[in-house]
Design an enzyme around this catalytic site. Structure first.
Site, short mmCIF file in Angstrom:
data_model
loop_
_atom_site.label_atom_id
_atom_site.label_comp_id
_atom_site.label_asym_id
_atom_site.label_seq_id
_atom_site.Cartn_x
_atom_site.Cartn_y
_atom_site.Cartn_z
CG ASP A 148 -5.62 -3.61 -2.17
OD1 ASP A 148 -5.35 -3.19 -1.03
OD2 ASP A 148 -5.88 -4.80 -2.41
N GLY A 156 0.77 -1.25 0.00
CA GLY A 156 0.00 0.00 0.00
C GLY A 156 0.79 1.29 0.00
NE ARG A 195 -2.09 -3.01 -4.17
CZ ARG A 195 -2.25 -3.20 -2.86
NH1 ARG A 195 -2.20 -2.18 -2.04
NH2 ARG A 195 -2.47 -4.40 -2.37
CB THR A 231 -0.01 -3.46 10.02
OG1 THR A 231 -1.19 -4.14 9.62
CG2 THR A 231 1.11 -3.76 9.06
CG ASP A 247 -8.36 -0.08 9.52
OD1 ASP A 247 -9.22 0.75 9.83
OD2 ASP A 247 -8.64 -1.24 9.17
CB THR A 248 -6.92 -2.52 13.61
OG1 THR A 248 -5.78 -3.14 13.00
CG2 THR A 248 -8.19 -2.92 12.89
N GLY A 249 -4.32 -0.54 13.57
CA GLY A 249 -3.02 -0.26 14.14
C GLY A 249 -2.19 -1.51 14.40
CG ASP A 298 -1.92 1.84 2.68
OD1 ASP A 298 -1.67 1.53 3.88
OD2 ASP A 298 -2.44 1.03 1.88
CE LYS A 358 -10.61 3.37 6.76
NZ LYS A 358 -10.99 1.99 6.36
P1 IMP Z 1 -4.19 -2.22 10.34
O1 IMP Z 1 -3.91 -0.81 10.77
O2 IMP Z 1 -3.23 -3.24 10.85
O3 IMP Z 1 -5.61 -2.60 10.62
O4 IMP Z 1 -4.07 -2.38 8.80
C1 IMP Z 1 -3.80 -1.38 7.95
C2 IMP Z 1 -3.90 -1.98 6.55
O5 IMP Z 1 -5.26 -2.36 6.26
C3 IMP Z 1 -3.52 -0.97 5.53
O6 IMP Z 1 -2.15 -1.02 5.23
C4 IMP Z 1 -4.38 -1.37 4.36
O7 IMP Z 1 -3.72 -2.35 3.59
C5 IMP Z 1 -5.60 -2.01 4.95
N1 IMP Z 1 -6.75 -1.07 4.96
C6 IMP Z 1 -7.31 -0.49 6.04
N2 IMP Z 1 -8.32 0.31 5.69
C7 IMP Z 1 -8.40 0.27 4.33
C8 IMP Z 1 -9.25 0.92 3.36
O8 IMP Z 1 -10.16 1.72 3.65
N3 IMP Z 1 -9.00 0.61 2.06
C9 IMP Z 1 -8.02 -0.25 1.67
N4 IMP Z 1 -7.20 -0.87 2.54
C10 IMP Z 1 -7.39 -0.61 3.86
MG MG Z 2 -1.43 -2.28 3.40
#
Ligand code: IMP
Ligand code: MG
Length: 179
Positions: A161, A43, A167, A109, A105-107, A102, A133
């Site tokens: 994506d 991403g 992308r 990663t 989200d949940t954090g 990119d 987010k």
């Molecule tokens: P998290 O913060 O571990 O939950 O994951 C973040 C990853 O989830 C990002 O790097 C994206 O690949 C994917 N992701 C989260 N939200 C979106 C979205 O709205 N569109 C596309 N990919 C997303």
């Molecule tokens: Mg990603």
């Protein structure tokens, strides 16, 4: 077959001027350091390219590396695991690290990667994401540099994506299913 419409949230010009602001902020904070920029694939590839391409103007000469991470299990589950598919390949000791992705989200990663990086003994670790987010967060983690905060909507473009598609689009759009 699912059909979707796109609603543009940030167009090319808005993205470009926000990225410019981020570069200036990062350049001020990292002046005089040995900077390593680490992108999380896939991403981050467009945002990282835009961020780093202009760094020379600000006397920053970063090393650039990429890591590939994948998560297992449903994203809403507390047991979701993150796994390293491709590890960092630059020596981070004594370096100032900027992790780029990119979206936060949940954090999960980012928390996992930050912990991994700490083991590699850099001087400092900071996080830069294009989108944030905050309402979706399950881990106690924040980004040091954020392009834009958005609500809990699914977005594509500028590296993000859906099933590997979208992308390459030069804008960020909300993807909505047509029923
Ligand atoms: P998290 O913060 O571990 O939950 O994951 C973040 C990853 O989830 C990002 O790097 C994206 O690949 C994917 N992701 C989260 N939200 C979106 C979205 O709205 N569109 C596309 N990919 C997303
Ligand atoms: Mg990603």
């Amino acid at each position: 077959m699912h059909k979707f419409t796109e609603k543009i949230l940030f167009d090319r010009n808005v993205i470009q001027s926000r990225v410019e602001e981020l570069i200036e902020q990062i350049a001020a904070d990292f002046a005089g350091t040995e900077l390593v920029v680490i992108g999380i694939l896939k991403g981050s590839f467009i945002f990282l390219a835009d961020l780093t391409r202009e760094m020379r103007r600000f006397d920053l000469n970063p090393q650039i590396d990429f890591t590939i991470l994948s998560s297992y299990g449903p994203s809403t589950s507390p047991t979701t695991m993150v796994k390293i598919e491709r590890d960092i390949s630059v020596d981070l000791r004594g370096k100032a690290v900027l992790v780029v992705d990119d979206i936060l989200d949940t954090g999960r990663t980012m928390r996992y990667l930050k912990e991994r990086i700490t083991w590699l003994e850099p001087d400092s670790v900071k996080v830069c994401v294009f989108l944030d987010k905050p309402s979706r967060r399950v881990c106690d983690i924040q980004a040091d540099y954020v392009g834009f905060e958005i609500d809990d909507v699914f977005v594509v473009g500028y590296g993000l994506d859906y099933n590997g598609y979208h992308r390459e689009k030069p804008y960020i759009a909300v993807l909505e299913e047509i029923r």
